[in-house]
Design a protein around this motif. Structure first.
Motif, PDB file in Angstrom:
ATOM      1  N   LEU A 151       0.834  -1.204   0.000  1.00 31.79           N
ATOM      2  CA  LEU A 151       0.000   0.000   0.000  1.00 31.79           C
ATOM      3  C   LEU A 151       0.868   1.253   0.000  1.00 31.79           C
ATOM      4  CD1 LEU A 151      -2.755   1.420   0.249  1.00 31.79           C
ATOM      5  CD2 LEU A 151      -2.555   1.144   2.729  1.00 31.79           C
ATOM      6  N   CYS A 177       1.096   4.132  -2.963  1.00 35.38           N
ATOM      7  CA  CYS A 177       0.753   5.528  -2.712  1.00 35.38           C
ATOM      8  C   CYS A 177       1.902   6.500  -2.965  1.00 35.38           C
ATOM      9  CB  CYS A 177       0.272   5.699  -1.275  1.00 35.38           C
ATOM     10  SG  CYS A 177      -1.308   4.890  -0.959  1.00 35.38           S
ATOM     11  N   CYS A 226      -4.389   7.959  -2.908  1.00 40.15           N
ATOM     12  CA  CYS A 226      -4.555   7.432  -1.550  1.00 40.15           C
ATOM     13  C   CYS A 226      -5.193   8.445  -0.606  1.00 40.15           C
ATOM     14  CB  CYS A 226      -3.194   6.980  -1.014  1.00 40.15           C
ATOM     15  SG  CYS A 226      -2.519   5.610  -1.955  1.00 40.15           S
ATOM     16  N   ALA A 254      -6.090   0.838  -3.708  1.00 40.41           N
ATOM     17  CA  ALA A 254      -5.531   1.200  -2.402  1.00 40.41           C
ATOM     18  C   ALA A 254      -6.444   0.695  -1.286  1.00 40.41           C
ATOM     19  CB  ALA A 254      -5.350   2.710  -2.297  1.00 40.41           C
ATOM     20  N   LEU A 310      -5.879  -3.044  -0.880  1.00 38.79           N
ATOM     21  CA  LEU A 310      -4.627  -3.320  -0.161  1.00 38.79           C
ATOM     22  C   LEU A 310      -4.782  -3.044   1.337  1.00 38.79           C
ATOM     23  CD1 LEU A 310      -2.014  -1.869  -2.674  1.00 38.79           C
ATOM     24  CD2 LEU A 310      -2.277  -4.267  -2.013  1.00 38.79           C
ATOM     25  N   PHE A 311      -5.471  -1.970   1.677  1.00 38.50           N
ATOM     26  CA  PHE A 311      -5.691  -1.646   3.086  1.00 38.50           C
ATOM     27  C   PHE A 311      -6.565  -2.709   3.757  1.00 38.50           C
ATOM     28  CE2 PHE A 311      -8.443   0.204   6.331  1.00 38.50           C
ATOM     29  CZ  PHE A 311      -7.483   0.532   7.273  1.00 38.50           C
TER      30      PHE A 311
END
Length: 170
Positions: A77, A81, A88, A104, A107-108
């Motif tokens: 992540l 970014c 992001c 994003a 991924l978070f």
């Protein structure tokens, strides 16, 4: 966590449990009457402590693997970014906050899911350690007349007000 990590962790826990059960199934040097006279929780603790300790090792190992994978997802992540921070940005307010980019956000979410899984395995490992410790204490308190397995029996532990120490008589 990759499927290989999952399979290795599960196989490790299963192998440790199987070895512990195989070792604990034989009661050596005891007559059947002596086994029947003991309380059931003493017999369970005598052999169950090793299974609990093996389970703790497996669960904590799995927690470490999940934590490593969560850190990898967090690093992915961060790498995503860095080139374009506008991807992001956090949008929304209150409990509906999310990343503006769906990649994003994915991924978070993956990092958060792996972190939660790691936390669950770690709590399970801690509970298994407490269980093993309790069984060790029960085994110590209800030990039969066998000699203690202490390699340095000449050492004595003493305690007095504001003192705690070891002594070695000559």
């Amino acid at each position: 966590m990759t499927p290989l990590h999952t399979r290795c962790a599960v196989r490790g826990v299963c192998l440790a449990a199987a070895l512990s059960l195989a070792l604990s199934s034989s009661v050596e040097g005891q007559t059947q009457d002596a086994v029947n006279e003991r309380r059931w929780f003493v017999e369970v603790s005598r052999y169950g402590k090793w299974a609990s300790l093996a389970a703790a090792a497996g669960l904590i190992t799995a927690a470490a693997v999940f934590d490593s994978d969560a850190q990898d997802a967090q690093q992915a992540l961060t790498s995503f970014c860095e080139p374009d921070p506008t991807l992001c940005q956090i949008v929304g307010s209150g409990g509906d906050e999310r990343y503006s980019s769906t990649e994003a956000e994915a991924l978070f979410q993956e990092s958060a899911r792996l972190q939660a899984r790691s936390r669950s395995f770690l709590i399970g490992g801690q509970l298994a350690i407490v269980s093993a410790g309790t069984m060790f204490l029960i085994d110590l308190l209800y030990r039969d007349g066998r000699p203690k397995n202490i390699p340095f029996t000449s050492l004595e532990i003493y305690s007095a007000p504001h003192q705690l120490g070891l002594s070695l008589p000559f």
